[in-house]
Design a protein around this motif. Structure first.
Motif, PDB file in Angstrom:
ATOM      1  N   LEU A   6       1.857   6.470  -7.017  1.00 57.28           N
ATOM      2  CA  LEU A   6       0.780   7.386  -7.404  1.00 57.28           C
ATOM      3  C   LEU A   6       1.193   8.846  -7.181  1.00 57.28           C
ATOM      4  N   GLY A   7       1.864   9.099  -6.068  1.00 61.14           N
ATOM      5  CA  GLY A   7       2.356  10.447  -5.799  1.00 61.14           C
ATOM      6  C   GLY A   7       3.376  10.889  -6.831  1.00 61.14           C
ATOM      7  N   MET A   8       4.275  10.020  -7.216  1.00 60.67           N
ATOM      8  CA  MET A   8       5.282  10.361  -8.234  1.00 60.67           C
ATOM      9  C   MET A   8       4.626  10.600  -9.595  1.00 60.67           C
ATOM     10  N   ILE A   9       3.624   9.804  -9.924  1.00 58.71           N
ATOM     11  CA  ILE A   9       2.914   9.984 -11.194  1.00 58.71           C
ATOM     12  C   ILE A   9       2.183  11.330 -11.192  1.00 58.71           C
ATOM     13  N   LEU A  29       0.826  -1.194   0.000  1.00 59.96           N
ATOM     14  CA  LEU A  29       0.000   0.000   0.000  1.00 59.96           C
ATOM     15  C   LEU A  29       0.873   1.262   0.000  1.00 59.96           C
ATOM     16  N   GLY A  30       1.954   1.270   0.764  1.00 60.98           N
ATOM     17  CA  GLY A  30       2.881   2.403   0.784  1.00 60.98           C
ATOM     18  C   GLY A  30       3.551   2.595  -0.562  1.00 60.98           C
ATOM     19  N   ALA A  31       3.952   1.522  -1.206  1.00 63.01           N
ATOM     20  CA  ALA A  31       4.575   1.600  -2.528  1.00 63.01           C
ATOM     21  C   ALA A  31       3.583   2.130  -3.554  1.00 63.01           C
ATOM     22  N   LEU A  32       2.318   1.695  -3.425  1.00 59.25           N
ATOM     23  CA  LEU A  32       1.286   2.163  -4.344  1.00 59.25           C
ATOM     24  C   LEU A  32       1.095   3.673  -4.193  1.00 59.25           C
ATOM     25  N   PHE A  33       0.989   4.163  -2.937  1.00 57.14           N
ATOM     26  CA  PHE A  33       0.850   5.600  -2.705  1.00 57.14           C
ATOM     27  C   PHE A  33       2.086   6.364  -3.186  1.00 57.14           C
ATOM     28  N   TYR A  34       3.246   5.783  -3.010  1.00 55.15           N
ATOM     29  CA  TYR A  34       4.487   6.422  -3.459  1.00 55.15           C
ATOM     30  C   TYR A  34       4.472   6.595  -4.984  1.00 55.15           C
TER      31      TYR A  34
END
Length: 99
Positions: A16-19, A9-14
């Motif tokens: 998504l934030g970078m995108i 979940l943290g990697a997904l948010f990371y």
């Protein structure tokens, strides 16, 4: 196992934030105050102003020529006659005006 779910979940948010950050910078580079569209608009405006400047310089040169031709040192009688007719509405004594 719980730890692994939080990591995903943290990697997904990371990511998504970078995108989102990448999309924001891309949008700003294209449509921002210093973006490509603004640069094209400023360049087109500069070209239009350059054309207008050239036209104004030609007009100034023409007016300087007329000023020199009507000066005390160089008097062009034909130009003086033309200006008297156009500006003052004068005619010669031997002419007839038909309206």
């Amino acid at each position: 196992m719980i730890r692994r779910g939080r990591t995903q979940l943290g990697a997904l948010f990371y990511f998504l934030g970078m995108i989102m950050l990448g999309l924001y910078f891309t949008f700003a580079a294209v449509q921002g105050d210093y973006g490509l569209f603004k640069r094209i608009e400023v360049r087109a405006e500069g070209d239009a102003l350059a054309v207008e400047l050239a036209a104004l310089e030609d007009e100034v040169a023409r007016m300087e020529n007329l000023t020199v031709r009507l000066s005390d040192n160089f008097l062009d009688l034909d130009l003086l006659d033309q200006q008297a007719r156009e500006v003052l509405g004068m005619i010669r004594a031997d002419e007839i005006v038909i309206r």
